[in-house]
Design a protein around this motif. Structure first.
Motif, PDB file in Angstrom:
ATOM      1  N   GLN A 198       0.833  -1.206   0.000  1.00 23.64           N
ATOM      2  CA  GLN A 198       0.000   0.000   0.000  1.00 23.64           C
ATOM      3  C   GLN A 198       0.866   1.254   0.000  1.00 23.64           C
ATOM      4  O   GLN A 198       0.556   2.244  -0.667  1.00 23.64           O
ATOM      5  N   ARG A 199       1.959   1.206   0.761  1.00 23.54           N
ATOM      6  CA  ARG A 199       2.868   2.357   0.798  1.00 23.54           C
ATOM      7  C   ARG A 199       3.539   2.563  -0.557  1.00 23.54           C
ATOM      8  O   ARG A 199       3.740   3.699  -1.003  1.00 23.54           O
ATOM      9  N   TYR A 200       3.870   1.452  -1.238  1.00 22.42           N
ATOM     10  CA  TYR A 200       4.462   1.550  -2.580  1.00 22.42           C
ATOM     11  C   TYR A 200       3.475   2.216  -3.537  1.00 22.42           C
ATOM     12  O   TYR A 200       3.851   3.065  -4.346  1.00 22.42           O
ATOM     13  N   ASN A 201       2.208   1.833  -3.444  1.00 18.65           N
ATOM     14  CA  ASN A 201       1.197   2.382  -4.347  1.00 18.65           C
ATOM     15  C   ASN A 201       1.001   3.880  -4.152  1.00 18.65           C
ATOM     16  O   ASN A 201       0.644   4.594  -5.090  1.00 18.65           O
ATOM     17  N   VAL A 202       1.240   4.365  -2.930  1.00 21.68           N
ATOM     18  CA  VAL A 202       1.052   5.784  -2.636  1.00 21.68           C
ATOM     19  C   VAL A 202       2.350   6.561  -2.806  1.00 21.68           C
ATOM     20  O   VAL A 202       2.393   7.619  -3.435  1.00 21.68           O
ATOM     21  N   GLU A 203       3.448   6.029  -2.231  1.00 18.99           N
ATOM     22  CA  GLU A 203       4.711   6.770  -2.179  1.00 18.99           C
ATOM     23  C   GLU A 203       5.769   6.270  -3.162  1.00 18.99           C
ATOM     24  O   GLU A 203       6.835   6.866  -3.280  1.00 18.99           O
ATOM     25  N   LYS A 204       5.463   5.136  -3.845  1.00 16.05           N
ATOM     26  CA  LYS A 204       6.432   4.493  -4.730  1.00 16.05           C
ATOM     27  C   LYS A 204       7.720   4.109  -3.969  1.00 16.05           C
ATOM     28  O   LYS A 204       8.819   4.164  -4.504  1.00 16.05           O
ATOM     29  N   ALA A 205       7.545   3.714  -2.694  1.00 12.11           N
ATOM     30  CA  ALA A 205       8.683   3.310  -1.861  1.00 12.11           C
ATOM     31  C   ALA A 205       8.992   1.834  -2.110  1.00 12.11           C
ATOM     32  O   ALA A 205       8.169   0.967  -1.823  1.00 12.11           O
ATOM     33  N   CYS A 206      10.164   1.555  -2.657  1.00 15.21           N
ATOM     34  CA  CYS A 206      10.526   0.174  -2.983  1.00 15.21           C
ATOM     35  C   CYS A 206      10.787  -0.627  -1.702  1.00 15.21           C
ATOM     36  O   CYS A 206      11.068  -0.066  -0.646  1.00 15.21           O
ATOM     37  N   PHE A 207      10.674  -1.948  -1.817  1.00 13.71           N
ATOM     38  CA  PHE A 207      11.069  -2.822  -0.720  1.00 13.71           C
ATOM     39  C   PHE A 207      11.463  -4.179  -1.289  1.00 13.71           C
ATOM     40  O   PHE A 207      11.140  -4.521  -2.437  1.00 13.71           O
ATOM     41  N   SER A 208      12.178  -4.957  -0.486  1.00 10.53           N
ATOM     42  CA  SER A 208      12.646  -6.272  -0.928  1.00 10.53           C
ATOM     43  C   SER A 208      12.376  -7.316   0.139  1.00 10.53           C
ATOM     44  O   SER A 208      12.104  -6.985   1.303  1.00 10.53           O
ATOM     45  N   LEU A 209      12.461  -8.580  -0.270  1.00 12.16           N
ATOM     46  CA  LEU A 209      12.247  -9.706   0.633  1.00 12.16           C
ATOM     47  C   LEU A 209      13.432 -10.662   0.566  1.00 12.16           C
ATOM     48  O   LEU A 209      14.020 -10.861  -0.506  1.00 12.16           O
ATOM     49  N   ILE A 210      13.765 -11.237   1.703  1.00  7.65           N
ATOM     50  CA  ILE A 210      14.774 -12.305   1.775  1.00  7.65           C
ATOM     51  C   ILE A 210      14.116 -13.520   2.410  1.00  7.65           C
ATOM     52  O   ILE A 210      13.495 -13.411   3.467  1.00  7.65           O
ATOM     53  N   MET A 211      14.243 -14.661   1.743  1.00  6.21           N
ATOM     54  CA  MET A 211      13.741 -15.922   2.304  1.00  6.21           C
ATOM     55  C   MET A 211      14.929 -16.802   2.645  1.00  6.21           C
ATOM     56  O   MET A 211      15.834 -16.991   1.816  1.00  6.21           O
ATOM     57  N   LEU A 212      14.966 -17.338   3.878  1.00  2.51           N
ATOM     58  CA  LEU A 212      16.078 -18.175   4.326  1.00  2.51           C
ATOM     59  C   LEU A 212      15.562 -19.526   4.799  1.00  2.51           C
ATOM     60  O   LEU A 212      14.542 -19.599   5.495  1.00  2.51           O
ATOM     61  N   ASP A 213      16.264 -20.575   4.449  1.00  2.00           N
ATOM     62  CA  ASP A 213      15.939 -21.922   4.914  1.00  2.00           C
ATOM     63  C   ASP A 213      17.214 -22.549   5.478  1.00  2.00           C
ATOM     64  O   ASP A 213      18.244 -22.608   4.795  1.00  2.00           O
ATOM     65  N   ILE A 214      17.169 -22.976   6.732  1.00  2.00           N
ATOM     66  CA  ILE A 214      18.354 -23.556   7.369  1.00  2.00           C
ATOM     67  C   ILE A 214      18.700 -24.881   6.685  1.00  2.00           C
ATOM     68  O   ILE A 214      17.858 -25.770   6.540  1.00  2.00           O
ATOM     69  N   ASP A 215      19.951 -25.002   6.258  1.00  5.29           N
ATOM     70  CA  ASP A 215      20.392 -26.201   5.534  1.00  5.29           C
ATOM     71  C   ASP A 215      20.494 -27.412   6.476  1.00  5.29           C
ATOM     72  O   ASP A 215      21.003 -27.303   7.598  1.00  5.29           O
ATOM     73  N   HIS A 216      19.987 -28.560   5.969  1.00 12.78           N
ATOM     74  CA  HIS A 216      20.115 -29.851   6.673  1.00 12.78           C
ATOM     75  C   HIS A 216      19.569 -29.798   8.104  1.00 12.78           C
ATOM     76  O   HIS A 216      20.076 -30.485   8.993  1.00 12.78           O
TER      77      HIS A 216
END
Length: 331
Positions: A198-216
């Motif tokens: 919603q903030r991106y749609n109003v302010e065009k503020a970019c954001f990113s996501l990181i997904m982590l999975d613990i190995d083994h």
């Protein structure tokens, strides 16, 4: 014996004014006594009775319960009391608010003087009062001469409100905070991502996501036991959180999977931060479990993405990392 009567024609103007003021105060006191008798049989829980403030002379007439409720004995209450007798006992955090409310009322900027405040008892504790007053007398120019009102002790209500706030806070923590790791929950993260969209749609503020999975991680549980597995999850969260910025949000997505929301962050900065996490994991030996690594996916938000599509893209990237060499980043 015949009762002497006062000849008003023999009195000077100042004497007449003084006599009238004395008569007014007598009438006010009689009115207070009458109202107190009525209030004694009226079911208003917490009522401490009525009060009358004669503004010009700063004379405050009130039911003594307003003061004795604070721990003062009747003989400790001065014969003449001004507004300051009570305002001097206000909690420092409430003082200006109460004064502003009264000033606004006297300047006709509000319909009534109505305020809740903490007031100090004789033994130094604070209890809560609710005060409401309105003009009962004014001059020909509309200036307030007398304000009359009623006061209640609302301490019990305030205590219950605080207990309710604490209960709601604890309930929210159960909903928002993962009990084992202390990271935020999946539900909390979904709301945060939706807010960022919603903030991106109003302010065009970019954001990113990181997904982590613990190995083994399954091997940790199978070979070392679930207690060690739980410790690894908690240590993992602690390591990741130390690397993140204050504005970033880490949540446990499920099992050994975690997701990080990075507000105001483009893809290159997100990849850099993800790599810092990966390097930090590779340099810390967890008790009983040794070095624990993670497969990491990184993606930025694209215009038109829904919450689901944004999460699916970063989740797919994380699985690519898991399918390749693990302990790496795909973006």
């Amino acid at each position: 014996m015949k009762k002497r009567t006062t000849k008003y024609s023999d009195l000077s103007k100042p004497q007449l004014i003084k006599l009238i003021e004395e008569m007014q105060e007598t009438f006010y006191q009689e009115d207070i006594d009458k109202n107190e008798r009525e209030l004694a049989t009226f079911p208003w829980i917490g009522s401490l009775g009525q009060w009358h403030w004669i503004v010009e002379t700063d004379r405050l007439l009130f039911n003594e319960r307003k003061a004795t409720n604070l721990g003062y004995k009747r003989e400790e209450i001065p014969d003449e009391v001004g507004f300051e007798f009570f305002t001097s006992k206000l909690h420092p955090d409430d003082y200006e608010r109460v004064m502003d409310d009264m000033r606004n009322y006297l300047m006709h900027e509000s319909d009534a003087f109505e305020v809740e405040y903490r007031i100090q008892t004789k033994d130094g504790k604070y209890i809560w009062y609710y005060d409401r007053g309105t003009t009962t007398k004014e001059d020909e120019n509309g200036e307030v001469l007398t304000i009359s009102g009623i006061v209640f002790d609302i301490t019990k209500r305030k205590v219950l409100e605080e207990e309710l706030r604490e209960s709601n806070k604890k309930l929210k923590q159960l909903v928002d905070i993962d009990e084992l790791t202390g990271a935020f929950t999946r539900r909390y993260m979904l709301d945060k991502i939706e807010n960022e969209i919603q903030r991106y749609n109003v302010e065009k503020a970019c954001f990113s996501l990181i997904m982590l999975d613990i190995d083994h991680f399954k091997l940790v549980n199978d070979n070392l036991g679930h207690n060690i597995g739980d410790t690894v999850l908690k240590d993992f969260v602690e390591i990741v959180e130390k690397t993140l910025r204050k504005k970033d949000t880490l949540s446990r997505w499920g099992g050994e999977e975690f997701i990080v929301l990075l507000p105001d962050t483009n893809l290159s900065k997100a990849v850099k931060l993800a790599n810092e996490i990966r390097i930090e994991l590779n340099h810390i030996c967890m008790k009983d479990a040794g070095i624990v690594t993670a497969s990491i996916g990184v993606s930025n938000y694209y215009k038109g993405d829904s919450t689901d599509s944004a999460i699916k893209r970063v989740d797919d990237l994380m699985y690519q990392a898991k399918s390749d060499d693990r302990n790496c980043i795909k973006y």
